[in-house]
Design a protein around this motif. Sequence first.
Motif, PDB file in Angstrom:
ATOM      1  N   ASN A  90       0.841  -1.211   0.000  1.00 23.08           N
ATOM      2  CA  ASN A  90       0.000   0.000   0.000  1.00 23.08           C
ATOM      3  C   ASN A  90       0.877   1.263   0.000  1.00 23.08           C
ATOM      4  OD1 ASN A  90      -2.365  -1.445  -0.076  1.00 23.08           O
ATOM      5  ND2 ASN A  90      -2.665  -1.391   2.140  1.00 23.08           N
ATOM      6  N   ASN A  93       2.419   1.569  -3.547  1.00 25.43           N
ATOM      7  CA  ASN A  93       1.452   1.987  -4.549  1.00 25.43           C
ATOM      8  C   ASN A  93       0.835   3.358  -4.280  1.00 25.43           C
ATOM      9  OD1 ASN A  93       1.782  -0.375  -6.013  1.00 25.43           O
ATOM     10  ND2 ASN A  93       0.226  -1.467  -4.844  1.00 25.43           N
ATOM     11  N   LYS A  95      -1.239   4.222  -1.743  1.00 28.39           N
ATOM     12  CA  LYS A  95      -2.567   4.191  -1.159  1.00 28.39           C
ATOM     13  C   LYS A  95      -2.574   4.685   0.286  1.00 28.39           C
ATOM     14  CE  LYS A  95      -4.138   0.410  -4.084  1.00 28.39           C
ATOM     15  NZ  LYS A  95      -4.586  -0.973  -4.135  1.00 28.39           N
TER      16      LYS A  95
END
Length: 96
Positions: A90, A93, A95
Amino acid sequence: MTKELDRRVVQQASPAKKTRRSLKEVSEPNTDQPTRWVRLRLIPIWLRIIVVLLIFGIATIAGLIVGYSIIGDGATSDVLKGDTWQHLLNIINGKE
């Protein structure tokens, strides 16, 4: 003098040839084909592949544990949890 040396060389070389022929005749009496060596594998190839993959897996896990717990000051057992890796993915990426 050179003829004498040539005779000595021929005499020294000929017993080795006779010995090889006699050993070949004893082992293979009716064949005219040269003797082939057969390689005997003590550890089969499929077992070698499995051993290499196991060593690779153990080295990978050991490297993760050392990197996460010693270098990164995390808990040793946390490196093998899925939540830790999901959190890292996460972060990578974007996020979190």
